[in-house]
Design a protein around this motif. Structure first.
Motif, PDB file in Angstrom:
ATOM      1  N   SER A   1      46.037  39.948  30.760  1.00 27.90           N
ATOM      2  CA  SER A   1      47.200  39.086  30.535  1.00 27.90           C
ATOM      3  C   SER A   1      46.870  37.844  29.719  1.00 27.90           C
ATOM      4  O   SER A   1      47.771  37.194  29.183  1.00 27.90           O
ATOM      5  CB  SER A   1      47.799  38.657  31.876  1.00 27.90           C
ATOM      6  N   GLY A   2      45.578  37.492  29.641  1.00 32.28           N
ATOM      7  CA  GLY A   2      45.185  36.264  28.968  1.00 32.28           C
ATOM      8  C   GLY A   2      45.453  35.021  29.790  1.00 32.28           C
ATOM      9  O   GLY A   2      45.449  33.904  29.261  1.00 32.28           O
ATOM     10  N   LEU A   3      45.658  35.197  31.098  1.00 30.94           N
ATOM     11  CA  LEU A   3      45.959  34.078  31.986  1.00 30.94           C
ATOM     12  C   LEU A   3      44.787  33.790  32.917  1.00 30.94           C
ATOM     13  O   LEU A   3      44.048  34.707  33.308  1.00 30.94           O
ATOM     14  CB  LEU A   3      47.186  34.387  32.848  1.00 30.94           C
TER      15      LEU A   3
ATOM     16  N   GLY B   1      44.691  45.379  33.841  1.00 28.78           N
ATOM     17  CA  GLY B   1      46.049  45.400  34.364  1.00 28.78           C
ATOM     18  C   GLY B   1      46.172  45.366  35.867  1.00 28.78           C
ATOM     19  O   GLY B   1      47.291  45.339  36.388  1.00 28.78           O
ATOM     20  N   VAL B   2      45.051  45.367  36.588  1.00 29.91           N
ATOM     21  CA  VAL B   2      45.091  45.312  38.050  1.00 29.91           C
ATOM     22  C   VAL B   2      44.288  44.107  38.524  1.00 29.91           C
ATOM     23  O   VAL B   2      43.134  43.930  38.125  1.00 29.91           O
ATOM     24  CB  VAL B   2      44.522  46.597  38.693  1.00 29.91           C
ATOM     25  N   THR B   3      44.899  43.291  39.355  1.00 33.41           N
ATOM     26  CA  THR B   3      44.203  42.167  39.974  1.00 33.41           C
ATOM     27  C   THR B   3      44.226  42.370  41.481  1.00 33.41           C
ATOM     28  O   THR B   3      45.303  42.451  42.094  1.00 33.41           O
ATOM     29  CB  THR B   3      44.873  40.827  39.625  1.00 33.41           C
ATOM     30  N   TYR B   4      43.049  42.479  42.081  1.00 27.55           N
ATOM     31  CA  TYR B   4      42.942  42.664  43.528  1.00 27.55           C
ATOM     32  C   TYR B   4      43.027  41.305  44.217  1.00 27.55           C
ATOM     33  O   TYR B   4      42.450  40.319  43.751  1.00 27.55           O
ATOM     34  CB  TYR B   4      41.630  43.361  43.878  1.00 27.55           C
ATOM     35  N   ILE B   5      43.738  41.278  45.340  1.00 28.00           N
ATOM     36  CA  ILE B   5      44.015  40.024  46.035  1.00 28.00           C
ATOM     37  C   ILE B   5      43.704  40.187  47.517  1.00 28.00           C
ATOM     38  O   ILE B   5      44.108  41.181  48.138  1.00 28.00           O
ATOM     39  CB  ILE B   5      45.496  39.614  45.862  1.00 28.00           C
ATOM     40  N   ARG B   6      42.991  39.232  48.062  1.00 29.33           N
ATOM     41  CA  ARG B   6      42.793  39.196  49.514  1.00 29.33           C
ATOM     42  C   ARG B   6      43.909  38.378  50.134  1.00 29.33           C
ATOM     43  O   ARG B   6      44.108  37.215  49.798  1.00 29.33           O
ATOM     44  CB  ARG B   6      41.444  38.557  49.861  1.00 29.33           C
ATOM     45  N   ASP B   7      44.643  39.014  51.044  1.00 31.12           N
ATOM     46  CA  ASP B   7      45.757  38.350  51.715  1.00 31.12           C
ATOM     47  C   ASP B   7      45.469  38.282  53.210  1.00 31.12           C
ATOM     48  O   ASP B   7      44.678  39.065  53.748  1.00 31.12           O
ATOM     49  CB  ASP B   7      47.051  39.134  51.465  1.00 31.12           C
TER      50      ASP B   7
ATOM     51  N   CYS C   1      43.736  41.723  54.479  1.00 30.30           N
ATOM     52  CA  CYS C   1      44.100  43.008  53.892  1.00 30.30           C
ATOM     53  C   CYS C   1      43.951  42.893  52.379  1.00 30.30           C
ATOM     54  O   CYS C   1      43.827  41.789  51.833  1.00 30.30           O
ATOM     55  CB  CYS C   1      45.520  43.426  54.270  1.00 30.30           C
ATOM     56  N   LEU C   2      43.946  44.040  51.710  1.00 31.88           N
ATOM     57  CA  LEU C   2      43.774  44.077  50.262  1.00 31.88           C
ATOM     58  C   LEU C   2      45.111  44.386  49.604  1.00 31.88           C
ATOM     59  O   LEU C   2      45.768  45.370  49.938  1.00 31.88           O
ATOM     60  CB  LEU C   2      42.734  45.134  49.880  1.00 31.88           C
ATOM     61  N   ARG C   3      45.513  43.531  48.673  1.00 30.51           N
ATOM     62  CA  ARG C   3      46.724  43.742  47.878  1.00 30.51           C
ATOM     63  C   ARG C   3      46.316  43.887  46.413  1.00 30.51           C
ATOM     64  O   ARG C   3      45.196  43.526  46.028  1.00 30.51           O
ATOM     65  CB  ARG C   3      47.684  42.545  48.006  1.00 30.51           C
ATOM     66  N   ALA C   4      47.216  44.386  45.599  1.00 30.12           N
ATOM     67  CA  ALA C   4      46.937  44.535  44.169  1.00 30.12           C
ATOM     68  C   ALA C   4      48.164  44.139  43.365  1.00 30.12           C
ATOM     69  O   ALA C   4      49.283  44.570  43.664  1.00 30.12           O
ATOM     70  CB  ALA C   4      46.524  45.961  43.837  1.00 30.12           C
ATOM     71  N   LEU C   5      47.940  43.314  42.354  1.00 25.00           N
ATOM     72  CA  LEU C   5      48.979  42.910  41.410  1.00 25.00           C
ATOM     73  C   LEU C   5      48.805  43.748  40.147  1.00 25.00           C
ATOM     74  O   LEU C   5      47.777  43.654  39.472  1.00 25.00           O
ATOM     75  CB  LEU C   5      48.851  41.420  41.091  1.00 25.00           C
ATOM     76  N   TYR C   6      49.796  44.577  39.848  1.00 26.50           N
ATOM     77  CA  TYR C   6      49.748  45.452  38.676  1.00 26.50           C
ATOM     78  C   TYR C   6      50.594  44.853  37.561  1.00 26.50           C
ATOM     79  O   TYR C   6      51.700  44.368  37.804  1.00 26.50           O
ATOM     80  CB  TYR C   6      50.288  46.843  39.018  1.00 26.50           C
ATOM     81  N   GLU C   7      50.075  44.934  36.331  1.00 30.66           N
ATOM     82  CA  GLU C   7      50.845  44.511  35.162  1.00 30.66           C
ATOM     83  C   GLU C   7      50.873  45.645  34.149  1.00 30.66           C
ATOM     84  O   GLU C   7      49.818  46.179  33.765  1.00 30.66           O
ATOM     85  CB  GLU C   7      50.248  43.264  34.518  1.00 30.66           C
ATOM     86  N   ALA C   8      52.076  46.020  33.714  1.00 34.67           N
ATOM     87  CA  ALA C   8      52.212  47.087  32.725  1.00 34.67           C
ATOM     88  C   ALA C   8      51.598  46.655  31.396  1.00 34.67           C
ATOM     89  O   ALA C   8      51.594  45.471  31.048  1.00 34.67           O
ATOM     90  CB  ALA C   8      53.681  47.446  32.538  1.00 34.67           C
ATOM     91  N   THR C   9      51.082  47.635  30.662  1.00 35.03           N
ATOM     92  CA  THR C   9      50.421  47.373  29.386  1.00 35.03           C
ATOM     93  C   THR C   9      51.384  47.613  28.230  1.00 35.03           C
ATOM     94  O   THR C   9      52.176  48.563  28.244  1.00 35.03           O
ATOM     95  CB  THR C   9      49.194  48.291  29.226  1.00 35.03           C
TER      96      THR C   9
ATOM     97  N   SER D   1      47.836  46.758  23.756  1.00 32.66           N
ATOM     98  CA  SER D   1      47.649  45.447  23.134  1.00 32.66           C
ATOM     99  C   SER D   1      47.809  44.283  24.101  1.00 32.66           C
ATOM    100  O   SER D   1      48.105  43.172  23.699  1.00 32.66           O
ATOM    101  CB  SER D   1      48.642  45.284  21.974  1.00 32.66           C
ATOM    102  N   GLY D   2      47.631  44.518  25.394  1.00 29.64           N
ATOM    103  CA  GLY D   2      47.699  43.429  26.360  1.00 29.64           C
ATOM    104  C   GLY D   2      48.791  43.625  27.380  1.00 29.64           C
ATOM    105  O   GLY D   2      49.491  44.643  27.407  1.00 29.64           O
ATOM    106  N   GLY D   3      48.942  42.620  28.246  1.00 28.64           N
ATOM    107  CA  GLY D   3      49.912  42.712  29.317  1.00 28.64           C
ATOM    108  C   GLY D   3      51.335  42.509  28.837  1.00 28.64           C
ATOM    109  O   GLY D   3      51.599  41.740  27.911  1.00 28.64           O
ATOM    110  N   SER D   4      52.270  43.192  29.499  1.00 23.40           N
ATOM    111  CA  SER D   4      53.679  43.121  29.116  1.00 23.40           C
ATOM    112  C   SER D   4      54.441  42.050  29.877  1.00 23.40           C
ATOM    113  O   SER D   4      55.549  41.684  29.495  1.00 23.40           O
ATOM    114  CB  SER D   4      54.346  44.473  29.368  1.00 23.40           C
ATOM    115  N   GLY D   5      53.867  41.570  30.976  1.00 21.16           N
ATOM    116  CA  GLY D   5      54.577  40.617  31.818  1.00 21.16           C
ATOM    117  C   GLY D   5      55.369  41.274  32.926  1.00 21.16           C
ATOM    118  O   GLY D   5      55.868  40.590  33.825  1.00 21.16           O
TER     119      GLY D   5
END
Length: 361
Positions: free
Chosen positions: A92-94, A146-152, A162-170, A175-179
């Motif tokens: 995502s460039g973030l 495109g996947v960011t793993y998160i500890r919640d 627990c383990l969560r995942a934030l998915y971002e479409a390409t 050419s990068g994340g779509s938002g």
């Protein structure tokens, strides 16, 4: 594949220099490309704000620079005091921040936006990012694809996480994340979640520990394996190893579909693993950090917040003890954090409230 463990003699003095950088209340550290020149820019989240870490001519990190001026800070309801972790996401460039009940992002123009969750929190809910809910997002590890793993937080699990995942479409053509984002819960079995975690780009998998004596690897479909060490009690590990050896020894030629064809290449029965393989080489995993350049995975292994062992799992499967640094005052109960900095440096923080330890090779 489980690491083929080779325990080596401690490498005392691997890091030639160790110095303290004054940082009031370090909460998180991330490394992004500098928007001006593209060079690596470490950012430290502390009581001052989000501050670049200054690198001098001798390639030493010696002080904090003034905090960044954030855009959209007030409108986004971003609060430095709520940040628990930060990491740069190449997709995502973030720079992403765990913010309790929400995930925030910082772009190259230093504009802050909320990318998932809300201000309510209080429950675990999967779905589109704007509708997803977090109880207490605290750690994150992007895979850069495109996947960011998160500890919640999760009061229903055995270790409170627990383990969560934030998915971002390409975007088309990769050419990068779509938002376009969504959040899901990743079930890894055992009714536990990660305590410490890092994404290993060399293995292309998430590595994590569950407050135990093992480093686990997340494979496809939520399947996990112990990459290093074991969370089983020593007696149970010995029984498991003996049972596996007995099962292998009792296998007969009829186990093979073609005895003649496989006779020369049939594996020999496994012997009982030696005692040092049955006992975990780890004591208590406190923090993990993977170095994408070298392929090394650094581990803080200890039982207190005052003294620990800095260990490294190398790409060839060998485990070295690099140092036994004093990282905080005696009797400290705060767990340390670990981060890889550019030019081979490591940062240890989170125990001392006023300084960050920088290790230089």
């Amino acid at each position: 594949m489980r690491a083929s463990l080779q325990l080596r003699t401690p490498t005392t003095g691997y890091f030639q220099k160790q110095h303290a950088v004054a940082v009031p209340g370090a909460a998180a550290l991330a490394v992004r490309p500098n928007p001006v020149d593209g060079k690596a820019q470490p950012l430290v989240v502390c009581h001052l704000g989000i501050c670049p870490l200054h690198l001098n001519d001798a390639q030493d990190y010696v002080r904090l620079e003034p905090p960044l001026t954030l855009r959209n800070h007030n409108a986004s309801k971003f609060n430095i005091r709520n940040v628990h972790d930060a990491a740069y996401d190449h997709h995502s460039g973030l720079v992403l921040f765990t913010h309790g009940s929400a995930i925030f992002g910082l772009d190259c123009a230093n504009r802050v936006t909320q990318v998932a969750g809300d201000d309510e929190g209080g429950l675990i809910f999967d779905g589109p990012a704007a509708e997803a809910r977090f109880v207490g997002a605290q750690r994150l590890a992007p895979d850069g694809r495109g996947v960011t793993y998160i500890r919640d937080r999760d009061s229903g699990s055995r270790n409170g996480f627990c383990l969560r995942a934030l998915y971002e479409a390409t975007l088309p053509h990769g050419s990068g994340g779509s938002g376009d984002r969504a959040v899901v819960t990743v079930h890894i079995g055992g009714n536990v979640g990660p305590h410490a975690m890092t994404y290993d780009r060399r293995r292309r998998s998430l590595l994590f520990a569950t407050r135990g004596r093992a480093v686990h690897e997340l494979l496809s479909y939520g399947i996990t394996q112990e990459l290093l060490g074991t969370d089983e009690p020593p007696a149970a590990a010995a029984r498991t190893g003996a049972a596996a050896a007995a099962a292998s020894a009792s296998s007969s030629p009829s186990d093979y579909s073609d005895d003649e064809a496989y006779d020369s290449g049939r594996p020999t029965p496994a012997a009982t693993p030696p005692p040092d393989r049955l006992a975990s080489p780890l004591t208590n995993v406190q923090a993990l950090a993977a170095d994408a350049d070298s392929g090394n995975v650094y581990i803080l292994d200890g039982t207190t917040g005052s003294r620990t062992m800095l260990r490294v799992l190398r790409p060839d499967g060998s485990l070295d003890t690099l140092d036994e640094p004093r990282i905080g005052p005696a009797g400290s109960s705060r767990w340390p954090r670990l981060a890889v900095l550019p030019y081979g440096h490591l940062a240890v923080y989170g125990v001392s409230g006023h300084e960050m330890m920088v290790l230089t090779p």
